[in-house]
Design a protein around this motif. Structure first.
Motif, PDB file in Angstrom:
ATOM      1  N   HIS A  24       0.846  -1.195   0.000  1.00  0.00           N
ATOM      2  CA  HIS A  24       0.000   0.000   0.000  1.00  0.00           C
ATOM      3  C   HIS A  24       0.884   1.249   0.000  1.00  0.00           C
ATOM      4  O   HIS A  24       2.097   1.156   0.195  1.00  0.00           O
ATOM      5  CB  HIS A  24      -0.918  -0.011   1.229  1.00  0.00           C
ATOM      6  CG  HIS A  24      -0.196  -0.100   2.548  1.00  0.00           C
ATOM      7  ND1 HIS A  24       0.540   0.932   3.079  1.00  0.00           N
ATOM      8  CD2 HIS A  24      -0.099  -1.129   3.447  1.00  0.00           C
ATOM      9  CE1 HIS A  24       1.048   0.567   4.245  1.00  0.00           C
ATOM     10  NE2 HIS A  24       0.688  -0.686   4.491  1.00  0.00           N
ATOM     11  N   THR A  25       0.253   2.362  -0.206  1.00  0.00           N
ATOM     12  CA  THR A  25       0.994   3.642  -0.156  1.00  0.00           C
ATOM     13  C   THR A  25       1.411   3.926   1.283  1.00  0.00           C
ATOM     14  O   THR A  25       0.809   3.375   2.212  1.00  0.00           O
ATOM     15  CB  THR A  25       0.116   4.811  -0.651  1.00  0.00           C
ATOM     16  OG1 THR A  25      -1.051   4.883   0.156  1.00  0.00           O
ATOM     17  CG2 THR A  25      -0.244   4.661  -2.114  1.00  0.00           C
ATOM     18  N   PRO A  26       2.392   4.795   1.501  1.00  0.00           N
ATOM     19  CA  PRO A  26       3.251   5.444   0.512  1.00  0.00           C
ATOM     20  C   PRO A  26       4.253   4.466  -0.110  1.00  0.00           C
ATOM     21  O   PRO A  26       4.608   3.449   0.504  1.00  0.00           O
ATOM     22  CB  PRO A  26       3.973   6.517   1.325  1.00  0.00           C
ATOM     23  CG  PRO A  26       3.731   6.240   2.755  1.00  0.00           C
ATOM     24  CD  PRO A  26       2.631   5.257   2.875  1.00  0.00           C
ATOM     25  N   GLY A  27       4.704   4.829  -1.313  1.00  0.00           N
ATOM     26  CA  GLY A  27       5.506   3.920  -2.121  1.00  0.00           C
ATOM     27  C   GLY A  27       6.827   3.501  -1.505  1.00  0.00           C
ATOM     28  O   GLY A  27       7.411   2.503  -1.930  1.00  0.00           O
ATOM     29  N   HIS A  28       7.291   4.225  -0.490  1.00  0.00           N
ATOM     30  CA  HIS A  28       8.576   3.808   0.105  1.00  0.00           C
ATOM     31  C   HIS A  28       8.415   2.561   0.972  1.00  0.00           C
ATOM     32  O   HIS A  28       9.398   1.980   1.430  1.00  0.00           O
ATOM     33  CB  HIS A  28       9.224   4.962   0.897  1.00  0.00           C
ATOM     34  CG  HIS A  28       8.419   5.483   2.050  1.00  0.00           C
ATOM     35  ND1 HIS A  28       8.204   4.750   3.184  1.00  0.00           N
ATOM     36  CD2 HIS A  28       7.789   6.671   2.231  1.00  0.00           C
ATOM     37  CE1 HIS A  28       7.467   5.479   4.046  1.00  0.00           C
ATOM     38  NE2 HIS A  28       7.201   6.638   3.473  1.00  0.00           N
ATOM     39  N   THR A  52      -0.927   4.702   5.625  1.00  0.00           N
ATOM     40  CA  THR A  52      -2.104   5.227   4.938  1.00  0.00           C
ATOM     41  C   THR A  52      -3.341   4.765   5.700  1.00  0.00           C
ATOM     42  O   THR A  52      -3.267   3.766   6.419  1.00  0.00           O
ATOM     43  CB  THR A  52      -2.101   4.716   3.469  1.00  0.00           C
ATOM     44  OG1 THR A  52      -3.063   5.432   2.725  1.00  0.00           O
ATOM     45  CG2 THR A  52      -2.380   3.231   3.383  1.00  0.00           C
ATOM     46  N   SER A 260      -4.795  11.454   1.512  1.00  0.00           N
ATOM     47  CA  SER A 260      -3.611  10.744   2.004  1.00  0.00           C
ATOM     48  C   SER A 260      -2.887  11.595   3.045  1.00  0.00           C
ATOM     49  O   SER A 260      -1.780  12.081   2.801  1.00  0.00           O
ATOM     50  CB  SER A 260      -2.641  10.453   0.859  1.00  0.00           C
ATOM     51  OG  SER A 260      -3.323  10.019  -0.270  1.00  0.00           O
TER      52      SER A 260
END
Ligand SMILES: Cc1ncc(COP(=O)(O)O)c(C=O)c1O
Length: 493
Positions: A24-28, A52, A260
């Motif tokens: 899931h987000t965030p992409g890091h 998130t 977000s």
């Protein structure tokens, strides 16, 4: 409620402890994909809780679990009926208050020395401002708060006002008589909205001014990040009573929030509230004492003046926040801008604000006695310097300005169009020097402190052009116009 609890921060910790595999987000992905040098500097933990909204981690837009409880705890701590967490500062708070309370064309009385984010609220809501001139202290060269008498007169002159908007405290820590303003406004059935961006600590110590919630304002905002320990951008909006519709306020908040939100920021609001509710009085006692002692020592230095209780009772100075240490430096031969630059260059000290006459230092629960000592020592050394250029000399900018009387606030320009209509109108770009007579489409605010001199919809005059050109010459930064240097200005076509 148990003010020791931090339900939202706890929810984030539980998610981390449970070792969920993130898709899931965030992409890091909790730091795994973060830039290495950034991760090494900020540490793993902050990235691990940068998550998130999902089951178990509540949603700021529709809180039903831990954020709901965190906001209820904050409401209790602040004595509000409802509290909402904001993650775009009091800037969004001003916008939300006006959008929730006003329909297009409805009138609101606003102090002229409001922060420029108030203008955003006017543009978005389409409300019709009636400007109130704050009390100006000519000796201190400072705008104070709006008085109850000014509010009374404005309500008398504009019986169709829907709301009164007050900024208290000011950037310099001057507080308005909020209890009296709320009393007279409610007597006439007007809403009271308060920008208390600089007073998130007022509720937690008896030596601080009466807070907006204590005074019974309908809506108020606090920049929790400014004077307390929450991350930058974190603020709160409090509601008392039901004069403003709660359902409308909630819809407005949803419109302004990102889907977000940054969760460490939200958690920092939860823990900042706990810190104040459980240790606020003790921590703030130390801060207030340190600020008062610093003020006392500064006033022993020749050429330096830091105001305190002696100005209380002057027009527009109902009360003072002692944690703002305003230092007048003109007696040392410096403008506030020069002193601020020197403090940074020579002493590695950065103040919050400089104006022509003063620098303002914030004393918060994070200010140590060692820091205060260095601050005082820097002024002692500055006072020993032989100042080569005397700014009081006839050629000095300050002298010019004082002589011409340009410190006196220029008269409020006539409003030819509503701020919203001017802001959205087709525009021409013209030379600022030649713009007298045109209707301004932008906000022109010398910053800091960010008080608009011309607002969208107002007619530009020669007096305003002179005033602003002098400000620019003195090194003041101007915020708001497309052209930062104000060689040109956008006016209504
Ligand atoms: C009186 C006042 N209101 C609102 C704001 C905006 O607050 P924030 O920076 O939290 O968005 C400021 C910022 O300096 C301010 O001085």
């Amino acid at each position: 409620m148990d003010q020791e609890r931090t339900p939202y921060f706890q929810a984030l910790l539980e998610y981390v402890d449970s070792g969920v595999l993130p898709f899931h987000t965030p992409g890091h992905m909790q730091g795994r994909g973060a830039d290495r040098s950034f991760r090494e500097f900020v540490g793993d933990n902050i990235l691990a809780i940068d998550l998130t909204p999902m089951p178990g981690i509540d949603d700021l837009l529709q809180p039903t679990e831990s954020i709901l409880e965190a906001q209820e705890l904050a409401a209790e701590a602040y004595g509000a009926d409802h509290t909402f967490f904001l993650i775009n500062g009091s800037t969004s708070g001003n916008q939300c208050m006006m959008m929730a309370a006003l329909n297009p064309g409805e009138k609101i009385a606003v102090p002229r020395n409001s922060h420029k984010s108030m203008l955003g609220g006017l543009v978005m809501s389409g409300a019709h401002p009636i400007y109130m001139q704050p009390a100006v202290d000519q000796e201190m060269h400072m705008d104070n708060a709006v008085t109850p008498e000014t509010v009374e007169r404005t309500m008398h002159e504009h019986p169709d006002l829907k709301a009164i908007y007050i900024v208290s405290p000011t950037y310099y820590g001057v507080a308005a008589d909020l209890a009296e303003i709320v009393r007279i406004a409610h007597e006439r059935d007007k809403l009271v909205l308060v920008d208390e961006a600089w007073g998130p600590h007022f509720n937690f110590h008896p030596a601080l001014p009466v807070s907006a919630t204590e005074a019974g304002a309908d809506l108020c905002i606090n920049s929790t990040h400014k004077m307390l320990s929450a991350f930058s951008q974190c603020a709160m909006l409090h509601q008392i009573g039901d004069r403003v519709r709660l359902d409308r306020l909630k819809s407005v908040l949803k419109m302004f929030l990102s889907t977000s939100p940054n969760l460490p920021m939200v958690a920092s609001l939860d823990v900042a509230r706990r810190q104040m509710a459980t240790q606020g009085a003790a921590l703030l006692s130390q801060t207030i004492e340190l600020a008062q002692e610093t003020r006392r020592r500064l006033n022993q230095i020749e050429g330096v003046y830091s105001f305190g209780e002696e100005i209380q009772g002057r027009e527009g100075v109902f009360d003072l926040d002692p944690t703002k240490v305003t230092v007048r430096v003109t007696g040392l031969g410096y403008t506030g801008y020069e002193a601020s630059a020197l403090l940074r260059r020579r002493y590695n000290i950065q103040v919050e604000l400089a104006d022509l006459f003063n620098v303002v230092a914030l004393f918060t629960i994070g200010t140590t006695p060692e820091a205060a000592e260095r601050f005082v020592t820097a002024f002692e050394e500055l006072a020993r310097d032989d100042r080569a250029v005397d700014i009081y000399a006839p050629s000095g900018i300050l002298e010019q300005r004082l002589k011409r009387g340009t410190y006196h606030l220029p008269a409020i320009p006539p409003m030819r169009m509503l701020p919203r209509d001017a802001f959205l109108a087709d525009t021409d770009v013209v030379a600022f020097r030649e713009s007298a007579g045109r209707i301004c489409a932008e906000t022109i605010s010398p910053y800091p402190p960010g008080i608009p001199v011309i607002c969208p919809g107002e007619e530009i005059s020669e007096e305003l052009i002179d005033y602003l050109r002098l400000e620019l010459k003195a090194g003041v930064r101007i915020q708001g116009p497309n052209d930062d240097e104000l060689r040109t200005i956008r006016v209504v076509r």
